[in-house]
Every structure is written in C-alpha cells, then in structure tokens.
Design an enzyme around this catalytic site. Sequence first.
Site, PDB file in Angstrom:
ATOM      1  N   ASP A 112      -4.979  -5.870   5.518  1.00  0.00           N
ATOM      2  CA  ASP A 112      -5.995  -6.631   5.951  1.00  0.00           C
ATOM      3  C   ASP A 112      -6.152  -8.324   5.389  1.00  0.00           C
ATOM      4  O   ASP A 112      -6.976  -8.921   6.014  1.00  0.00           O
ATOM      5  CB  ASP A 112      -7.325  -5.762   5.788  1.00  0.00           C
ATOM      6  CG  ASP A 112      -7.321  -4.701   6.759  1.00  0.00           C
ATOM      7  OD1 ASP A 112      -6.872  -4.911   7.896  1.00  0.00           O
ATOM      8  OD2 ASP A 112      -7.750  -3.567   6.344  1.00  0.00           O
ATOM      9  N   LYS A 146     -13.689   2.477  16.683  1.00  0.00           N
ATOM     10  CA  LYS A 146     -12.541   1.395  16.834  1.00  0.00           C
ATOM     11  C   LYS A 146     -11.996   1.881  18.173  1.00  0.00           C
ATOM     12  O   LYS A 146     -11.468   0.685  18.602  1.00  0.00           O
ATOM     13  CB  LYS A 146     -11.502   2.063  15.816  1.00  0.00           C
ATOM     14  CG  LYS A 146     -12.024   1.496  14.483  1.00  0.00           C
ATOM     15  CD  LYS A 146     -11.053   1.987  13.192  1.00  0.00           C
ATOM     16  CE  LYS A 146     -11.356   1.785  11.919  1.00  0.00           C
ATOM     17  NZ  LYS A 146     -10.798   2.225  10.764  1.00  0.00           N
ATOM     18  N   PHE A 152      -4.123   3.911  14.882  1.00  0.00           N
ATOM     19  CA  PHE A 152      -4.349   4.917  14.083  1.00  0.00           C
ATOM     20  C   PHE A 152      -5.808   4.420  13.170  1.00  0.00           C
ATOM     21  O   PHE A 152      -5.971   3.190  13.181  1.00  0.00           O
ATOM     22  CB  PHE A 152      -3.198   5.141  12.959  1.00  0.00           C
ATOM     23  CG  PHE A 152      -2.205   5.983  13.455  1.00  0.00           C
ATOM     24  CD1 PHE A 152      -1.495   5.421  14.470  1.00  0.00           C
ATOM     25  CD2 PHE A 152      -2.081   7.336  13.081  1.00  0.00           C
ATOM     26  CE1 PHE A 152      -0.546   6.408  14.832  1.00  0.00           C
ATOM     27  CE2 PHE A 152      -0.929   8.271  13.504  1.00  0.00           C
ATOM     28  CZ  PHE A 152      -0.247   7.685  14.558  1.00  0.00           C
ATOM     29  N   ASN A 174       0.889  -1.346   0.120  1.00  0.00           N
ATOM     30  CA  ASN A 174      -0.069  -0.156   0.026  1.00  0.00           C
ATOM     31  C   ASN A 174       0.956   1.148  -0.101  1.00  0.00           C
ATOM     32  O   ASN A 174       2.183   1.133  -0.049  1.00  0.00           O
ATOM     33  CB  ASN A 174      -0.819  -0.071   1.143  1.00  0.00           C
ATOM     34  CG  ASN A 174      -0.356   0.153   2.550  1.00  0.00           C
ATOM     35  OD1 ASN A 174       0.450   0.703   2.669  1.00  0.00           O
ATOM     36  ND2 ASN A 174      -0.418  -1.221   3.282  1.00  0.00           N
TER      37      ASN A 174
HETATM   38  N1  CTP Z   1      -4.101  -2.751  12.101  1.00  0.00           N
HETATM   39  C1  CTP Z   1      -3.415  -3.742  12.704  1.00  0.00           C
HETATM   40  N2  CTP Z   1      -3.618  -5.049  12.150  1.00  0.00           N
HETATM   41  C2  CTP Z   1      -4.150  -5.020  10.929  1.00  0.00           C
HETATM   42  C3  CTP Z   1      -4.916  -4.028  10.250  1.00  0.00           C
HETATM   43  C4  CTP Z   1      -4.606  -2.928  10.980  1.00  0.00           C
HETATM   44  O1  CTP Z   1      -2.970  -3.778  13.801  1.00  0.00           O
HETATM   45  N3  CTP Z   1      -4.254  -6.461  10.442  1.00  0.00           N
HETATM   46  C5  CTP Z   1      -3.997  -1.384  12.906  1.00  0.00           C
HETATM   47  C6  CTP Z   1      -3.350  -0.442  12.174  1.00  0.00           C
HETATM   48  O2  CTP Z   1      -1.654  -0.276  12.445  1.00  0.00           O
HETATM   49  C7  CTP Z   1      -3.749   0.765  12.723  1.00  0.00           C
HETATM   50  C8  CTP Z   1      -5.184   0.504  13.129  1.00  0.00           C
HETATM   51  O3  CTP Z   1      -5.382  -0.985  13.021  1.00  0.00           O
HETATM   52  O4  CTP Z   1      -3.176   1.392  13.910  1.00  0.00           O
HETATM   53  C9  CTP Z   1      -6.387   0.838  11.885  1.00  0.00           C
HETATM   54  O5  CTP Z   1      -6.528   0.361  10.872  1.00  0.00           O
HETATM   55  P1  CTP Z   1      -7.474   0.748   9.565  1.00  0.00           P
HETATM   56  O6  CTP Z   1      -7.326   0.099   8.528  1.00  0.00           O
HETATM   57  O7  CTP Z   1      -7.905   2.119   9.699  1.00  0.00           O
HETATM   58  O8  CTP Z   1      -9.100  -0.024  10.286  1.00  0.00           O
HETATM   59  P2  CTP Z   1      -9.623  -1.446  10.475  1.00  0.00           P
HETATM   60  O9  CTP Z   1      -9.559  -1.530  11.966  1.00  0.00           O
HETATM   61  O10 CTP Z   1      -8.609  -2.318  10.003  1.00  0.00           O
HETATM   62  O11 CTP Z   1     -10.896  -1.124  10.010  1.00  0.00           O
HETATM   63  P3  CTP Z   1     -11.306  -0.777   8.354  1.00  0.00           P
HETATM   64  O12 CTP Z   1     -10.581  -1.190   7.587  1.00  0.00           O
HETATM   65  O13 CTP Z   1     -12.701  -1.611   8.251  1.00  0.00           O
HETATM   66  O14 CTP Z   1     -11.782   0.660   8.426  1.00  0.00           O
END
Ligand code: CTP
Length: 394
Positions: A276, A334, A320, A206
């Site tokens: 994700d 969150k 974040f 990304n």
């Molecule tokens: N994060 C994590 N592990 C993952 C994905 C994300 O620890 N597999 C953490 C990131 O480091 C960040 C936070 O989760 O601090 C938020 O990530 P974000 O992508 O904004 O949110 P999500 O909780 O994954 O939800 P969504 O994608 O549905 O918005």
Amino acid sequence: MLTDRKILLVVTGGIAAYKAIDLASRLKKLGAKVRTILTKSALEFVGEINFRAITGEPTYTDQFDLAEPIAHITLADWADIMVIAPATANIIGKMANGIGDDLATSTILAFHKPILVIPAMNVNMYNNKAVQDNIERLQIRGINLMIPEKGMLACGYEGRGKYPPNEEIIPAILTYLQYEQTISSKYLITFGASQEDLDPMRFITNHSSGKMGIALARAAYLRGGDVDVIHSRISETLPYYLEQISKTLSAEEMFSQVKEDFTKANVIIMCAAVADYTPKIKEEQKIKKKEELSLELKRTQDILHYLGENKREGQILVGFAAESENLVENAEAKLKKKNLDLIIANNISVSQSERSLAYLITRDKVEEFQGTKFDLAHKIIDIIEAIKKDVNKY
Ligand code: CTP
C-alpha cells in the site's frame, strides 16, 4: 485428501516408469487405495514387487490370468479414476484407435470414469504428427492429458517430453476426480508479495507466499482455462505448464503490467499482496548507518480499485481481503467500493500456510469455507463460473 479414493495406476514401458513408483507411494500416503496394471514393456523397466510393496494392493499384468479371468472389468468397476503414467506413444495410439490387445488397453476400453494420461517420451516422438493427432482425438473424447515438461530427456535430447513432477500430477488427480475440463475463459491471476526498494540492497516486502494464487492458477489451468499470471515475490515453484508469466516486483511495476494485460482476460483475480506504500525516495546508493532513520512513504495505486473502475461489461473481477477483525462487514464494504463480483475474506489470525478459513462474498451471498488452499481455489472457480453463466444469460 484422497482418503479411500480408488486409483487404478497403469504403468507403460517408458524410462520414466520408475517415477510411477514414487507417484504410487505419494498417493498411498494421501490415503488412496492404489492398484497397478503394468504392461509387458513396463516390466522391462520396473517390477511388480515395487508397486505391490508400496501400495499394499495387488498388481496386475496378465489378461489371461486364470485366477482373475475378467480383471479388465473388475478393475474398471473398482476404480474411481485411472491414471496412465507414464503413457508411451504406443498406448496413446492404441487408446485413440480403440485397441484392446492386452490387460491395460482392455481395461481402458471398459473404463467409463475419469482418465488422466501422462505422456512421456522423446521430444521428436511427442511432436510426431501421428502422436499429436492421437492426443487431439483423446482430448476431443474428454480424456485428460497433462502436457509433458520441457527439459533434458533421458535419451539425451532436449525439449518437451519429460514426465512431469509428481507434485503436479497429484493436484490433477484431485481435480479430475471432481471436475471436467470445461472452462473456456481467459484468467489473469496476480499473486506474491510486492518488493519496494529502499536502496540497492534493501527493500520492504510482506509475508505473502503466493500459495493461494498458485493454487488458483493450477485449478483454473487444470479445468481447461487459459491462464496468464503476473507475480511478485513467491516462495513456491510455479507449475511448469504455466506459460504466460510476467514477473513484476514493485506495486508500480505490477500496476503497469496489469494495465497492459487485463483487457485480454474474462476473469481477473487480484490475489497479490500489493504494497500500500512505497518509499518516497529510492536511494541510488546504500543508505549509511546513523543513530536514527526515518522512512518517508507514499501511497501506491490501488490496482483493484482501478480495475473496478475500468473493467468492461461481463468481465469478472475478484479481490481478496485480509482482515483481522469485522471480517465479513469490511469485506462486503470493499466488494462494493471496488466494484467486485467476488471477494474472499481471509481471517489472517486463523489461516495457516496450507489451510484456509475464508468467507466467499458475492453481491447476494456469503459462504463460509474451511479447507486446503487448493480446495478453496476450486470453490472460487466454481463461483466465478456460476457468475459467468449468469452474466452470459442476458
Ligand atoms: N490491492 C491492490 N492494490 C494495492 C493494494 C491491494 O490491487 N495497492 C488488492 C489486493 O490484491 C487484494 C485487495 O486489494 O485483492 C485487498 O487488499 P487489502 O490489503 O486487504 O485491502 P485494502 O483495500 O488495501 O484496504 P485495507 O488495507 O485498509 O484493509
């Protein structure tokens, strides 16, 4: 950034003195007013003219200049911060012992605002017990010193003693104009973009640059924190002074490293842009071209969620949230769902690479922030340290 801040640059007689010319130039470009004191030995390496031409401000060398009879007092009163760069073993020794036998050292004695010392010398001189004792004495007195960089030294030796990059001295100046080195916590900070391999040549990643996480690591370290970092792909060089560094590429690798390290930290900041999803199958051989290709993906572990469930009492967890709509509402949800102490919600449609528009959300407050990533990093640390104080009260 440094608009109208007054910086007194003290240049002493080391081979790195020429690098102070570039430092003066950078500070001037950032809007600072820079006046320079050069010691007698510094004049063996560089000239007053370099600094006068670059800063457009006067330079000083002589304590007994009749035109400026009390320059050590007027300069000490004038400046907001003093930066001694490069600092030789000699000036460090004089500072440690309160000696004032020339303009530079007399001004140091008269100076009661933040001082930043940039030691640079031969590795054996730096490691000399007398020099190390003197450094420790300065630290005890609250004087800020940057550790020299390791590398090939001008004298032909290899080791710690190198003048650090000016790019790293500037954030230190910005920090010490505002903060003291008072953080005692151990910070674990993750950042960078995950790399999920499809085959031996290709991967999914990304746009995250890691800049926010690096800014956080820089700010926490400069304020006295003990900082460990775990990072994936980044597009910026890490500060040379960070030592506990683990590189993990995939979400799975980062998860296992975080599991190993997080119990040692008092503060954990998950700034990494963790994937994700990851390919269901990582092909051993290169995927051959075909008319159409579908990729099957599976969910990765949400590391932040795991940390929220497993953190111990008093451990501060920061996450974040990158959002493009309903910023605050989504981030608040969150914060609760993942059991966080602080979440920073970034509006991805507004944030640029150097500046950020963000909301800092805790259990009881929402604060809006606009500014540089480095300023945001300091703001995040302010909030973390305030939460820590609150937690430790009970
Ligand atoms: N994060 C994590 N592990 C993952 C994905 C994300 O620890 N597999 C953490 C990131 O480091 C960040 C936070 O989760 O601090 C938020 O990530 P974000 O992508 O904004 O949110 P999500 O909780 O994954 O939800 P969504 O994608 O549905 O918005």
